[in-house]
Design a protein around this motif. Structure first.
Motif, mmCIF file in Angstrom:
data_model
loop_
_atom_site.group_PDB
_atom_site.id
_atom_site.type_symbol
_atom_site.label_atom_id
_atom_site.label_comp_id
_atom_site.label_asym_id
_atom_site.label_seq_id
_atom_site.Cartn_x
_atom_site.Cartn_y
_atom_site.Cartn_z
ATOM 1 N N ASP A 350 -2.714 0.931 0.051
ATOM 2 C CA ASP A 350 -2.659 1.487 -1.302
ATOM 3 C C ASP A 350 -4.026 1.496 -1.964
ATOM 4 O O ASP A 350 -4.457 2.509 -2.510
ATOM 5 N N TRP A 465 3.528 3.330 7.331
ATOM 6 C CA TRP A 465 3.510 3.873 5.964
ATOM 7 C C TRP A 465 4.843 3.669 5.267
ATOM 8 O O TRP A 465 4.899 3.324 4.082
ATOM 9 N N GLU A 614 12.497 5.669 -0.453
ATOM 10 C CA GLU A 614 12.104 6.418 0.751
ATOM 11 C C GLU A 614 13.276 7.153 1.389
ATOM 12 O O GLU A 614 13.119 7.859 2.367
HETATM 13 C C1 GLC Z 1 5.321 2.510 -1.821
HETATM 14 C C2 GLC Z 1 4.136 1.719 -1.339
HETATM 15 C C3 GLC Z 1 3.375 2.492 -0.289
HETATM 16 C C4 GLC Z 1 4.307 2.906 0.824
HETATM 17 C C5 GLC Z 1 5.460 3.681 0.271
HETATM 18 C C6 GLC Z 1 6.484 4.037 1.330
HETATM 19 O O1 GLC Z 1 4.883 3.637 -2.513
HETATM 20 O O2 GLC Z 1 3.291 1.402 -2.408
HETATM 21 O O3 GLC Z 1 2.358 1.708 0.245
HETATM 22 O O4 GLC Z 1 3.597 3.656 1.768
HETATM 23 O O5 GLC Z 1 6.109 2.907 -0.719
HETATM 24 O O6 GLC Z 1 7.140 2.915 1.812
#
Ligand code: GLC
Length: 778
Positions: A350, A465, A614
């Motif tokens: 990050d 990621w 996500e």
């Molecule tokens: C959050 C985290 C980042 C990661 C993303 C997906 O945004 O800060 O580092 O890649 O989640 O898990």
């Protein structure tokens, strides 16, 4: 509904209804201190770490503030009639008129009128490192008769310690100190990495004060009508081990049409060797910020800071939203994400991405965090997931993607500054020994190359990621196709750096490694119509047509495009999937279809609400990668379309809910139809860093290169003309691009100061002058 609009110059957003779809928070901050403040003055102050060191009260269910429960108020009471009211509408606009909140960069002003008194409340945090905030309050009598008004500036202390909120009350107390004319609140937990005092004072001698919540608000009292305000006087209470407030009182006589202005200063003082420094520091800070001249100078400095940022690297395109974000708010938000938006936690990936975005504005900052990041790498090349300098803690999970971000940020820094000497600077490893910056970056790549599964794909370790795919490899055997592509992209980036640094042998090695990885991806990572995301310990595919859910993961497709892994039929197939399966009216979803059932071997992503986090949202960061894929192929129209779909300034606020000036971590995906397109979690996203870089470098196409300024636009075909003004290595380049044939890319001619040049690399002038560059596309 219309809640307000940006100012013409784009430096502020003016809100005209207090009841925005959710609290619209400005973040007003300097390097050490800040305030989250909503359009009706709800919010809280933090010191060094907004996540763990909350100086004033914040009830936050997650670490991203969205719904503050109290704030920074000035209660008013008519001393003649006993009528009392808060300066801002809290729960209803009834009785208020002329409401207007201006969220600007570095300050917020809220104006409202009630009972014939107009109040203007301005809050700013000085530029630099003084951990204080200034409230400047003006009361204007609009009622045509003399008024006696008692004002009660108020906030609620919390004083959490970096070690967590547990037991905070045992270590916190507050009292008025007459010698300082200030309330001093103390947090003296010696087991916490940080003890601190907080103070609140004014430019008047208070006629009353309160520190005890139960005394000022009332044990069962109401925030919009505190007991002490109703009674007309503070009680003079101190507080210890209980709910604590800072409340002061002062009565002003206001002749008709007249106004009075007073200021409040509140902030933090750290003790030295456990001894409070308030006696010395509070009067010093008061002298600096509470005089009218001092306050005005400090506010000017804040404005100058942000103005300089807005004036550095600018564009004028046919699209006002692009101009607004690129010149103003993406810079603002990127500055914020790189400092405070994730708390003080520095995720390895990050902080590298956030500081990458800042390379054109603040290269020293980028440099600093590159070096700090390398200090969190082991000598074997692996890097930890993150660390928190305020808590002094390490997050030792070994996400295998961490090293891949370093070459990208290093590249941005070197392309911007040309300071290749950085590559030879020695930086310690986390465990043992030290190495040069270049060796650090190389060690990460070597590890990714050497530590692969028998099929040649990179091992995912503790993750990549996508932090929420956290059960792919508990036995350490699972692989990530995305990571393999990311690794080869980083290897090629480092190879390019090596080439420009006369390290031909290393450049060759890196390219050979990258080619090996590319072959492995095309051999074992292809699923038939798109690329797999990962393969578990048991050999099960993640992100496959054979998967029950989560069949297509966006990032692996987009990276396969811009890293040059997908070619020929595969490229066409991947694009078809992105455009026709993943894209939605608000941008492409991250995972399709979203998981609906928690699935072992996948991880917590499958337990998250479908369409959220996500799990199949339109993930802003993922959209930026999708735009990178578009520009790699010259798809200017597509890239631009995706940009506008996720851009906060182009959203319908009643659906999006978030601030029009702050990108959100994601927009909820179509698998939650009721909330599709809403944007929770403002602030915490790498979208500003990536889109800012991408827009200037690859769309508007003025890209700092190691040995010059490279011109390679990729724009919407409809654009006929635009301009970029770019400072670069000691000169300014005023670049005008004309597009008479309405193409998306392709440079026909370039003239520099009237002379035609060959190729598309502008020379480094370094002469402190402005140079005119005219580019014709076609
Ligand atoms: C959050 C985290 C980042 C990661 C993303 C997906 O945004 O800060 O580092 O890649 O989640 O898990």
């Amino acid at each position: 509904m219309q809640y307000g609009k940006f100012t013409k110059s784009g430096d502020a957003y003016v809100i005209t209804r207090f009841d925005t779809p959710r609290p619209w928070l400005n973040v007003i901050y300097n390097d050490l201190y800040g305030v989250y403040l909503s359009q009706n003055a709800f919010g809280f102050s933090f010191y060094k770490d907004p996540d763990s060191v909350k100086v004033t009260y914040a009830h936050v269910p997650g670490y991203v503030p969205t719904d503050p429960q109290t704030g920074k108020f000035v209660y008013l009471r008519d001393a003649d009639t006993g009528t009392c009211w808060p300066n801002v509408p809290m729960h209803s606009a009834r009785g208020y008129s002329g409401y207007r909140c201006t969220h600007a960069q570095g300050h917020t002003t809220i104006r409202a009128r009630r009972h014939g008194i107009e109040t203007e409340f301005l809050l700013f945090v000085p530029a630099g490192t003084d951990p204080v905030e200034v409230w400047q309050v003006t009361l204007r009598s609009k009622s045509g008769r003399p008024r006696r008004i008692t004002a009660f500036p108020y906030q609620q202390w919390l004083l959490t310690a970096p070690s967590g909120i547990t037991d905070t009350l045992t270590y916190t107390r507050a009292a008025y100190e007459p010698a300082l004319q200030a309330i001093v609140a103390r947090m003296t937990n010696p087991t916490s990495p940080l003890m601190y005092d907080a103070f609140m004072t004014a430019d008047f001698e208070p006629e009353g004060h309160d520190c005890k919540y139960d005394a000022f608000i009332g044990t069962y009292g109401r925030l919009d009508e505190p007991a002490a305000v109703r009674a007309g006087a503070c009680t003079g209470s101190s507080a210890s081990g209980e709910r604590m407030v800072g409340a002061l009182a002062r009565t002003f006589d206001l002749p008709p049409g007249e106004s009075v202005t007073f200021r409040v200063l509140t902030g933090v003082v750290e003790p030295e060797d456990g001894v409070s420094r308030c006696t010395l520091a509070v009067p010093e800070l008061k002298a600096k910020y509470l005089s009218p001249d001092g306050a005005a100078a400090a506010l000017d400095a804040v404005n100058a800071f942000w103005q300089t940022r807005r004036d550095t690297l600018t564009c004028k395109t046919p699209d006002p939203t692009v101009n607004l974000m690129a010149n103003s708010w993406a810079k603002w938000q990127n500055t914020l994400t790189a400092r405070h938006a994730r708390g003080a936690y520095r995720g390895f990936r990050d902080i590298l991405q956030d500081s990458m975005g800042l390379a054109p504005l603040e290269p020293d900052y980028t440099r600093h965090w590159l070096i700090e990041s390398f200090k969190h790498q082991y000598a074997n090349g692996l890097c930890i997931r993150g660390w928190n300098p305020v808590k002094g803690s390490l997050d030792t999970r070994l996400h295998r993607d961490s090293p891949i971000w370093a070459p990208l940020t290093l590249s941005a820094y070197l392309r911007e500054t040309g300071e290749f000497a950085l590559l030879d600077e020695s930086v310690p490893y986390l465990d043992t020994g030290s190495a040069t910056v270049f060796e650090h970056a190389l060690a990460g790549m070597r590890r990714l190359h050497d530590e692969r599964a028998p099929n040649g794909l990179c091992l995912i370790g503790d993750g990549d990621w996508n932090d929420s795919l956290d059960e792919v490899a508990p036995l350490g055997k699972g692989q990530s196709v995305w990571l393999t592509i990311a690794a080869l992209y980083a290897m090629n980036t480092l190879a390019e750096i090596a080439r420009h640094a006369n390290r031909a042998a290393e450049a060759d090695t890196l390219r050979t490694w990258a080619d090996e990885l590319k072959d492995a991806v095309n051999e074992h990572g292809w699923d038939g119509r798109w690329y797999l995301y990962a393969i578990t310990d048991d050999g099960d595919p993640v992100g496959s047509h054979r998967s029950a859910e989560g069949q297509i993961h966006l990032n692996v497709q987009t990276w396969a495009v811009f890293a040059g892994v997908a070619e020929g039929d595969r490229l066409a197939s991947v694009l078809d999937v992105i455009d026709n399966t993943l894209d939605t009216e608000y941008g492409p979803v991250l995972i399709h279809p979203a998981y609906t059932t928690y699935t072992r071997g996948i991880g917590k992503v499958s337990g998250k609400n479908p369409g959220h986090a996500e799990n199949g949202p339109i993930y802003s960061h993922g959209v930026a990668f999708k735009m990178l894929a578009d520009v790699a192929l010259g798809r200017g129209d597509k890239a631009f379309e995706s940009y506008l779909k996720t851009c906060p300034a182009s959203q319908d606020p009643d659906r999006f809910l978030g601030e029009p000036f702050a990108a959100t971590r994601y927009l909820i995906g179509p698998s939650d139809p009721a909330r599709f397109g809403a944007g929770p979690y403002s602030g915490n996203t790498a979208w500003p860093a990536w889109t800012f870089q991408l827009l200037f470098e690859r769309m508007l196409g003025v890209m700092p290169w190691y040995d010059g300024l490279r011109i390679a636009p990729c724009i919407p075909a409809a654009w006929a003309k635009y301009e970029v003004v770019r400072p670069f290595r000691g000169a300014t380049y005023r670049v005008t691009v004309r597009n008479p044939d309405h193409v998306e890319r392709g440079v026909k001619t370039i003239r520099v100061d009237g002379k035609k040049i060959d190729g598309n690399l502008l020379p480094i002038f370094g002469d402190g002058k402005e140079h005119r560059v005219t580019v014709t596309l076609g």
